[in-house]
Scaffold this motif. Sequence first.
Motif, PDB file in Angstrom:
ATOM      1  N   ILE A 133      43.003  48.060  37.049  1.00  0.00           N
ATOM      2  CA  ILE A 133      42.491  47.774  38.392  1.00  0.00           C
ATOM      3  C   ILE A 133      41.636  48.933  38.883  1.00  0.00           C
ATOM      4  O   ILE A 133      40.572  48.728  39.474  1.00  0.00           O
ATOM      5  CB  ILE A 133      43.639  47.480  39.371  1.00  0.00           C
ATOM      6  N   ALA A 136      38.391  48.543  37.282  1.00  0.00           N
ATOM      7  CA  ALA A 136      37.608  47.428  37.833  1.00  0.00           C
ATOM      8  C   ALA A 136      36.842  47.855  39.076  1.00  0.00           C
ATOM      9  O   ALA A 136      35.705  47.418  39.288  1.00  0.00           O
ATOM     10  CB  ALA A 136      38.542  46.252  38.150  1.00  0.00           C
ATOM     11  N   TYR A 137      37.427  48.704  39.912  1.00  0.00           N
ATOM     12  CA  TYR A 137      36.699  49.201  41.086  1.00  0.00           C
ATOM     13  C   TYR A 137      35.481  50.020  40.670  1.00  0.00           C
ATOM     14  O   TYR A 137      34.442  49.990  41.339  1.00  0.00           O
ATOM     15  CB  TYR A 137      37.620  50.062  41.957  1.00  0.00           C
ATOM     16  N   TYR A 140      32.906  47.227  39.243  1.00  0.00           N
ATOM     17  CA  TYR A 140      32.384  46.209  40.152  1.00  0.00           C
ATOM     18  C   TYR A 140      32.221  46.682  41.594  1.00  0.00           C
ATOM     19  O   TYR A 140      31.672  45.954  42.418  1.00  0.00           O
ATOM     20  CB  TYR A 140      33.306  44.979  40.141  1.00  0.00           C
ATOM     21  N   PRO A 143      35.198  45.428  46.730  1.00  0.00           N
ATOM     22  CA  PRO A 143      34.824  44.142  47.331  1.00  0.00           C
ATOM     23  C   PRO A 143      35.029  44.159  48.852  1.00  0.00           C
ATOM     24  O   PRO A 143      35.884  44.885  49.369  1.00  0.00           O
ATOM     25  CB  PRO A 143      35.772  43.138  46.672  1.00  0.00           C
ATOM     26  N   LYS A 148      37.778  38.383  48.091  1.00  0.00           N
ATOM     27  CA  LYS A 148      37.024  39.005  47.008  1.00  0.00           C
ATOM     28  C   LYS A 148      37.827  40.116  46.360  1.00  0.00           C
ATOM     29  O   LYS A 148      37.735  40.338  45.149  1.00  0.00           O
ATOM     30  CB  LYS A 148      35.693  39.545  47.536  1.00  0.00           C
ATOM     31  N   LYS A 149      38.618  40.817  47.174  1.00  0.00           N
ATOM     32  CA  LYS A 149      39.443  41.875  46.599  1.00  0.00           C
ATOM     33  C   LYS A 149      40.513  41.289  45.692  1.00  0.00           C
ATOM     34  O   LYS A 149      40.817  41.840  44.637  1.00  0.00           O
ATOM     35  CB  LYS A 149      40.083  42.695  47.715  1.00  0.00           C
ATOM     36  N   LEU A 152      39.464  40.602  42.243  1.00  0.00           N
ATOM     37  CA  LEU A 152      39.355  41.749  41.349  1.00  0.00           C
ATOM     38  C   LEU A 152      40.521  41.778  40.362  1.00  0.00           C
ATOM     39  O   LEU A 152      40.400  42.308  39.258  1.00  0.00           O
ATOM     40  CB  LEU A 152      39.319  43.047  42.163  1.00  0.00           C
ATOM     41  N   LYS A 155      39.258  40.051  37.419  1.00  0.00           N
ATOM     42  CA  LYS A 155      38.226  40.795  36.693  1.00  0.00           C
ATOM     43  C   LYS A 155      38.797  42.001  35.956  1.00  0.00           C
ATOM     44  O   LYS A 155      38.197  42.479  34.985  1.00  0.00           O
ATOM     45  CB  LYS A 155      37.139  41.254  37.663  1.00  0.00           C
ATOM     46  N   ALA A 156      39.927  42.523  36.429  1.00  0.00           N
ATOM     47  CA  ALA A 156      40.544  43.692  35.792  1.00  0.00           C
ATOM     48  C   ALA A 156      41.210  43.240  34.499  1.00  0.00           C
ATOM     49  O   ALA A 156      42.332  42.750  34.503  1.00  0.00           O
ATOM     50  CB  ALA A 156      41.557  44.328  36.740  1.00  0.00           C
TER      51      ALA A 156
END
Length: 331
Positions: A133, A136-137, A140, A143, A148-149, A152, A155-156
């Motif tokens: 995570i 991911a920040y 990307y 957010p 949107k957060k 994540l 996406k992580a």
Amino acid sequence: MVRCMGAIYCKLADPPLVCHGVSSSPASSFSSMSALSPQYLGDMWSPGYKRESNLDSRLINPFRVEGLKEFSGPYNAMVEVPLICRDRRRLRDVEDILHNYKLILQRLETVDPRRLKNDEKLAFWINIHNAIIMHAYIEYGIPEGNVKKTSLLIKAMCSVGGCSINAAMIQGYILGCRTHCSGQWLRTLLYPRLKQRARDEWQAHAIEQPDPLLYFALCSGSHSDPAVRIYNSDRLFHQLESAKEEYIRATVGIWEEQKILLPKLVESYAKDTKLSSQSLVDMVQRYLPETLRMAMQRCQQARSKKLIEWVPHNFSFRYLLSRELAFPHIN
């Protein structure tokens, strides 16, 4: 992976972390750093913010609990990263560390978690969850908005044993403990789609049973989340218990000696462990310094209709890094 992310976040912190004359000698001790002046502490842990007369307000109370507050304990020594800067120059400064992180990430493809004992699995997946995570920040950005957060968490991702998995799946299928970030939107949109395909695939990797102490170990980058630290299987239970105690000590507050303020994360723990209100208050009191413990006792004597007030989870971005991540040379 967690050490790499800790080093990267210290370098990308916005505003930059300022260290004036800190010795990097292995002989440096944390106790000697603790004796430094309040102005130094403000420079080191909460740069760029207006200081109060004695000590930086975010260092005293990083969770901003309102009411009577006495802050102490290991959270006093953590680095706060309120934002990260992802401009080209700053990202170039962390290229080597990111490269090392990705090399470690590749090695996960050959790992078979089924060979691990339960404590080893637990420590393994906690560290993986927190690290991917954080990464991911960096990939990307931060957010805007809770939905949107939450996305994540999808996406992580990483590949373990040749199979792809994301942070949401680690929470739901491996650990059975979802953070506040994984709210109703994620449960209704993501989990039904993944259930048939992913649940059976990852069941063999799951821990024996969900552990409520995980609430104090998993971090998704929210202001109300616990600090990020490295978990080791050989002392895992002690680490998780310490994480719980330190988090509660840093977040409890007293309002006008009538109400005890506690974060929603503690409420989730209390529900999962089936703690009664009185048992919860007794547990919290054990973790507190004398002045706060006495204040809690006066709250109980006041016989307020609602003794405990749950403080809503703050989803705004923030990371607290344990000293072993921020200052590895002093461990």
